[in-house]
Design an enzyme around this catalytic site. Sequence first.
Site, PDB file in Angstrom:
ATOM      1  N   PHE A 188       0.859  -1.186   0.000  1.00 11.00           N
ATOM      2  CA  PHE A 188       0.000   0.000   0.000  1.00 11.00           C
ATOM      3  C   PHE A 188       0.898   1.239   0.000  1.00 11.00           C
ATOM      4  CE2 PHE A 188      -2.869   3.056   2.098  1.00 11.00           C
ATOM      5  CZ  PHE A 188      -4.039   2.837   1.394  1.00 11.00           C
ATOM      6  N   TYR A 210     -10.160  -0.701  11.349  1.00 15.84           N
ATOM      7  CA  TYR A 210     -11.418  -0.228  10.754  1.00 15.84           C
ATOM      8  C   TYR A 210     -11.834  -1.037   9.545  1.00 15.84           C
ATOM      9  CZ  TYR A 210      -7.843   2.347   8.122  1.00 15.84           C
ATOM     10  OH  TYR A 210      -6.722   2.678   7.402  1.00 15.84           O
ATOM     11  N   LYS A 211     -10.975  -1.955   9.080  1.00 17.11           N
ATOM     12  CA  LYS A 211     -11.333  -2.780   7.923  1.00 17.11           C
ATOM     13  C   LYS A 211     -12.088  -4.020   8.429  1.00 17.11           C
ATOM     14  CE  LYS A 211      -7.682  -0.688   5.179  1.00 17.11           C
ATOM     15  NZ  LYS A 211      -6.247  -0.679   4.886  1.00 17.11           N
ATOM     16  N   ASP A 229       2.608  -6.092   7.628  1.00 19.18           N
ATOM     17  CA  ASP A 229       1.433  -5.247   7.748  1.00 19.18           C
ATOM     18  C   ASP A 229       0.204  -6.144   7.555  1.00 19.18           C
ATOM     19  OD1 ASP A 229      -0.730  -3.515   7.366  1.00 19.18           O
ATOM     20  OD2 ASP A 229       0.575  -1.935   6.575  1.00 19.18           O
ATOM     21  N   ARG A 288     -13.541  -4.241  -6.654  1.00 21.13           N
ATOM     22  CA  ARG A 288     -13.056  -5.079  -5.555  1.00 21.13           C
ATOM     23  C   ARG A 288     -14.205  -5.386  -4.593  1.00 21.13           C
ATOM     24  NH1 ARG A 288      -8.739  -2.561  -1.251  1.00 21.13           N
ATOM     25  NH2 ARG A 288     -10.541  -1.254  -0.820  1.00 21.13           N
TER      26      ARG A 288
HETATM   27  C1  PLP Z   1      -5.568   0.657   4.815  1.00 17.48           C
HETATM   28  C2  PLP Z   1      -4.075   0.618   4.804  1.00 17.48           C
HETATM   29  C3  PLP Z   1      -3.310   1.663   5.330  1.00 17.48           C
HETATM   30  C4  PLP Z   1      -3.941   2.930   5.842  1.00 17.48           C
HETATM   31  O1  PLP Z   1      -3.181   3.526   6.841  1.00 17.48           O
HETATM   32  P1  PLP Z   1      -3.849   4.585   7.813  1.00 17.48           P
HETATM   33  O2  PLP Z   1      -2.738   5.177   8.544  1.00 17.48           O
HETATM   34  O3  PLP Z   1      -4.819   3.829   8.677  1.00 17.48           O
HETATM   35  O4  PLP Z   1      -4.602   5.568   6.966  1.00 17.48           O
HETATM   36  C5  PLP Z   1      -1.925   1.522   5.369  1.00 17.48           C
HETATM   37  N1  PLP Z   1      -1.325   0.400   4.892  1.00 17.48           N
HETATM   38  C6  PLP Z   1      -2.043  -0.624   4.361  1.00 17.48           C
HETATM   39  C7  PLP Z   1      -1.334  -1.832   3.863  1.00 17.48           C
HETATM   40  C8  PLP Z   1      -3.425  -0.529   4.280  1.00 17.48           C
HETATM   41  O5  PLP Z   1      -4.133  -1.517   3.723  1.00 17.48           O
END
Ligand code: PLP
Length: 393
Positions: free
Chosen positions: A109, A205-206, A180, A352
């Site tokens: 990400f 939150y996911k 992660d 998705r």
């Molecule tokens: C959703 C996601 C994020 C988002 O990071 P936030 O700090 O919560 O905005 C970061 N890394 C990955 C791999 C994600 O899927």
Amino acid sequence: MIPKRDAFLLPEGQAYLDGNSLGPLPAHAPARMEEVMRREWGEMAITGWNRAGWISLPERLGDRIAPLIGAGPGEVIVGETLSIRLWQALAAALKLTDRKVVLTDSGNFPSDLYMAEGLLAQLGQGHELRVVAPEEVAGALTPEVGILMLTEVDYRSGRRHDMAALTAAAHEAGALALWDLAHSAGAVDVDLKSADADFAVGCTYKYLNGGPGAPAFLWAAPRFAGRLHNALPGWLGHAKPFDFDLGYAPAAGIRGMRVGTPSILAMAALDAALDVWEGVDMGQIRAASIALSERFIAGVEAACPELALASPRDPALRGSQVSFRHPESYAICQALIARGVVGDFRAPDLVRFGITPLYIGEEEIDRATETLREVMAGRLWEDPAYAARQAVT
Ligand SMILES: *Cc1c(COP(=O)(O)O)cnc(C)c1O
């Protein structure tokens, strides 16, 4: 089907296949929030830090997440955002090696890449972030690699790395492994202990349904106790914050990775969400997720020949989402949402769908398949109303 659907207030009339972006509202969360606001904040006010135990909420929530990711009690801390936790975990890992290369992959990400680059530049010691294709990671574990930093499940395709094998390969090459779990926690059967991982971070939150902007978590293998460096040493990571010493002395264990005052209201919502996970077996979730995903893929491939599967076909190589590729994916997604089937679009060309057996079953999968068939067969996505892009896609 895992019988937890009633534990959620799902959006009325929708097949909600977007729990991979934002989990739905746990049914009892509003009452919990009301109680925390009125009884704790309202009546206890400042004494809530002691009387309601707010001060230890980051550790207590960590202990509730631990069983879902194969971690032990006292090993997980909750708070801050995932981007910040990634920075802290990477900085802590870098303190444990002299090597200068952080290896990651192009399926990661972007925020993880940005944070890593920001940290390495800040250090100013000639570190390098090396980005290779996901399938080239194992072969890129050369002797200059100090940290292998990966997101287990790719947010676009849903491709899942083999955490145990890559961690073993990293260790073999003399590197540490930082994972992660943003698309893993609550989605797949993560086992940090048996994978022998070094560090892990994730958001809540996911798939964990903690609410928009819910706090993140950080885990470090217990073998690093006493050697955990906190690059953001705020006062609540101090061993004795209320001594107000001028010098920093870290708290023992994972508590030493705390930063500042935790968001108690956000944590109350997450606490309510974790009630729903109580007693849920991730093996059972994983099996249900695979069954639903296989049903969806088979249905969509039969009904919509124009959509190309963008996720791995082998369920063992897939997380808990299914993506399809089409040049008009954005409009397709909007057309689906207008018909009560909520997935999301990821640039440049993916539509998705999150598969979340806690609250969706065959009924939603079949409705999504049928609606997708209607949208594709009737070219309903061509309606100009579906072309305008909003700020959040
Ligand atoms: C959703 C996601 C994020 C988002 O990071 P936030 O700090 O919560 O905005 C970061 N890394 C990955 C791999 C994600 O899927």
